[in-house]
Design a protein around this motif. Structure first.
Motif, short mmCIF file in Angstrom:
data_model
loop_
_atom_site.label_atom_id
_atom_site.label_comp_id
_atom_site.label_asym_id
_atom_site.label_seq_id
_atom_site.Cartn_x
_atom_site.Cartn_y
_atom_site.Cartn_z
N GLY A 22 -0.97 -10.50 -8.22
CA GLY A 22 0.25 -9.90 -7.71
C GLY A 22 -0.02 -8.89 -6.61
N ARG A 23 1.09 -8.37 -6.09
CA ARG A 23 0.93 -7.48 -4.93
C ARG A 23 2.13 -6.56 -4.77
NH1 ARG A 23 -1.94 -9.20 0.57
NH2 ARG A 23 -2.29 -7.08 1.31
N ALA A 24 1.87 -5.36 -4.24
CA ALA A 24 2.94 -4.45 -3.87
C ALA A 24 3.53 -4.86 -2.53
CB ALA A 24 2.40 -3.02 -3.80
N ALA A 25 4.82 -4.59 -2.35
CA ALA A 25 5.53 -4.93 -1.12
C ALA A 25 6.37 -3.74 -0.68
CB ALA A 25 6.42 -6.14 -1.34
N ILE A 26 6.71 -3.73 0.61
CA ILE A 26 7.58 -2.67 1.13
C ILE A 26 8.85 -3.24 1.75
CG2 ILE A 26 5.81 -0.92 1.45
CD1 ILE A 26 5.59 -1.78 4.37
N ALA A 39 18.86 1.05 -4.48
CA ALA A 39 19.82 0.12 -5.09
C ALA A 39 19.57 -1.31 -4.61
CB ALA A 39 21.24 0.56 -4.76
N LYS A 40 19.30 -1.48 -3.32
CA LYS A 40 19.00 -2.82 -2.79
C LYS A 40 17.70 -3.35 -3.38
CE LYS A 40 21.44 -2.30 1.61
NZ LYS A 40 21.30 -2.24 3.10
N ALA A 41 16.72 -2.48 -3.55
CA ALA A 41 15.45 -2.91 -4.13
C ALA A 41 15.64 -3.40 -5.57
CB ALA A 41 14.44 -1.76 -4.11
N LEU A 42 16.50 -2.74 -6.32
CA LEU A 42 16.74 -3.14 -7.70
C LEU A 42 17.38 -4.52 -7.79
CD1 LEU A 42 18.05 0.26 -9.10
CD2 LEU A 42 15.90 -0.86 -9.70
N ALA A 43 18.05 -4.94 -6.72
CA ALA A 43 18.71 -6.24 -6.71
C ALA A 43 17.94 -7.29 -5.92
CB ALA A 43 20.11 -6.10 -6.12
N ALA A 44 16.72 -6.97 -5.48
CA ALA A 44 16.00 -7.85 -4.56
C ALA A 44 15.20 -8.94 -5.26
CB ALA A 44 15.06 -7.02 -3.68
N GLY A 45 15.05 -8.85 -6.58
CA GLY A 45 14.32 -9.87 -7.31
C GLY A 45 12.87 -9.55 -7.60
N ALA A 46 12.43 -8.34 -7.33
CA ALA A 46 11.05 -7.95 -7.65
C ALA A 46 10.86 -7.81 -9.15
CB ALA A 46 10.70 -6.63 -6.96
N ASP A 47 9.65 -8.02 -9.61
CA ASP A 47 9.35 -7.84 -11.03
C ASP A 47 9.39 -6.36 -11.42
OD1 ASP A 47 8.89 -10.59 -11.53
OD2 ASP A 47 6.88 -10.40 -10.71
N VAL A 48 8.96 -5.50 -10.51
CA VAL A 48 8.96 -4.05 -10.75
C VAL A 48 9.40 -3.37 -9.45
CG1 VAL A 48 7.57 -2.00 -11.32
CG2 VAL A 48 7.05 -4.21 -12.39
N VAL A 49 10.26 -2.36 -9.56
CA VAL A 49 10.61 -1.52 -8.42
C VAL A 49 9.88 -0.19 -8.58
CG1 VAL A 49 12.47 -0.22 -7.31
CG2 VAL A 49 12.83 -2.60 -7.97
N VAL A 50 9.22 0.24 -7.51
CA VAL A 50 8.49 1.51 -7.52
C VAL A 50 9.23 2.49 -6.62
CG1 VAL A 50 6.31 2.68 -7.12
CG2 VAL A 50 6.31 0.28 -7.85
N THR A 92 5.21 -9.02 -8.44
CA THR A 92 5.72 -8.31 -7.26
C THR A 92 6.16 -6.91 -7.64
OG1 THR A 92 7.90 -9.34 -7.65
CG2 THR A 92 6.45 -10.39 -6.05
N TRP A 93 5.73 -5.95 -6.82
CA TRP A 93 6.02 -4.53 -7.03
C TRP A 93 6.62 -4.01 -5.73
CZ3 TRP A 93 3.46 -2.48 -11.63
CH2 TRP A 93 2.60 -3.42 -12.24
N LEU A 94 7.91 -3.77 -5.70
CA LEU A 94 8.60 -3.41 -4.47
C LEU A 94 8.83 -1.91 -4.39
CD1 LEU A 94 10.05 -4.28 -1.88
CD2 LEU A 94 12.12 -4.64 -3.26
N TYR A 95 8.25 -1.29 -3.35
CA TYR A 95 8.40 0.15 -3.13
C TYR A 95 9.71 0.46 -2.43
CZ TYR A 95 3.73 1.73 -4.49
OH TYR A 95 2.60 2.06 -5.20
N ALA A 96 10.32 1.60 -2.80
CA ALA A 96 11.52 2.10 -2.14
C ALA A 96 11.45 3.63 -2.12
CB ALA A 96 12.78 1.65 -2.88
#
Length: 224
Positions: free
Chosen positions: A205-209, A20-31, A7-11
Motif C-alpha cells: 500500500g501507499r500514502a496519497a495526497i 470531508a472530500k477525503a472521507l468520501a474519496a474511497g481511501a482505506d484510511v484518511v490521515v 490507500t492512506w489519503l492525507y488531508a
C-alpha cells in the motif's frame, strides 16, 4: 479477517472541506495532517477542527499525524484527539527512539500508533522502534525529510533505507510498511512505476495526497 489497508489519503487539518472530500474519496484510511501541511499560524485552528470532527465516529478509519514529538505542539495535539471516538490511529512523525513511542503510548492510553522514520538515526533504530510497544501497529518512511537528511539525489539512494524498514517491520511482527507519498499528483505513470518498485521491495500500500492517485495505488497492490 479485515483486509489490510492499501490507500492512506492525507488531508490538511486546517481545511475541513478538503477533509470531508477525503472521507468520501474511497481511501482505506484518511490521515488528517496537523504537521507539514499546516502553516504555523493555523496549527491551533487545525487542531480544533480535527477534534470537533473526531467527536463522532467516522465512515472510514481516520488517523491523525501530530506535530513532531520533540517540539512544542505535539503534547497539545495528543491531548486534543487521543481519546476521541472518531480516532483510529496516531501517526508520529520524525521518530528517532523507542522511548518516544513508549512515552506516547503511556500518555495516550493505547490508541494504535504508527511511527514515521524520517532521519538517518530513525532508520538505524528501525527494529528497536518497531518493537517498542504493543500499541505500535506499523512503521513507515518519510522520504522527503530522509532524502534531505541523507543528502541523496534520485530514487536509488533510498532503497537501502526502504529495505531496512521492511525487514524491521517483519522482524517485529508488524504488517508490511506502506510507501510514502508520490509528490507529483499528475505523474500517474511515475506513480505506477514507483508502486511496482515498492511492491518488489516488500511494501504494502501507499500514502496519497490526491484522490486521483488512489486507483493507481490499488491496482499496484491488489492481489493478482
Amino acid at each position: 479477517m479485515t483486509p489490510p489497508a492499501l490507500t492512506w489519503l492525507y488531508a490538511p487539518g486546517d481545511r475541513p472541506r478538503v477533509v470531508a472530500k477525503a472521507l468520501a474519496a474511497g481511501a482505506d484510511v484518511v490521515v488528517i495532517d496537523l504537521e507539514d501541511a499546516v502553516a504555523p499560524d493555523r496549527k491551533e485552528y487545525a487542531r480544533a477542527c480535527t477534534a470537533e470532527l473526531l467527536t463522532d465516529p467516522q465512515p472510514v478509519p481516520v488517523h491523525v499525524r501530530v506535530n513532531a514529538l520533540n517540539g512544542p505542539l505535539a503534547a497539545a495535539d495528543l491531548a486534543a484527539v487521543a481519546a476521541l471516538p472518531g480516532l483510529s490511529g496516531l501517526r508520529l512523525p520524525k521518530v528517532t527512539s523507542p522511548g518516544q513511542v513508549a512515552a506516547v503510548a503511556e500518555a495516550t492510553g493505547g490508541p494504535p500508533l504508527y511511527a514515521l522514520l524520517e532521519t538517518a538515526l530513525g532508520v538505524e533504530r528501525a527494529y528497536a522502534i518497531a518493537a517498542a510497544h504493543p500499541s505500535l501497529r506499523g512503521i513507515a518512511l518519510g522520504e522527503a525529510d530522509l532524502r534531505a537528511d541523507l543528502g541523496v539525489r534520485g530514487d536509488a539512494g533510498l532503497d537501502w533505507s526502504r529495505a531496512r524498514v521492511v525487514v524491521a517491520a517483519r522482524a517485529a511482527g508488524l504488517a508490511p510498511p506502506s510507501q510514502t507519498v508520490h509528490p507529483d499528483t499528475r505523474d500517474l505513470e511515475g506513480l505506477a512505476a514507483s508502486c511496482a518498485h515498492g511492491r518488489a521491495l516488500g511494501f504494502l500500500g501507499r500514502a496519497a495526497i490526491h484522490p486521483r492517485q488512489l486507483p493507481i495505488i490499488e491496482r499496484a497492490y491488489l492481489p493478482t
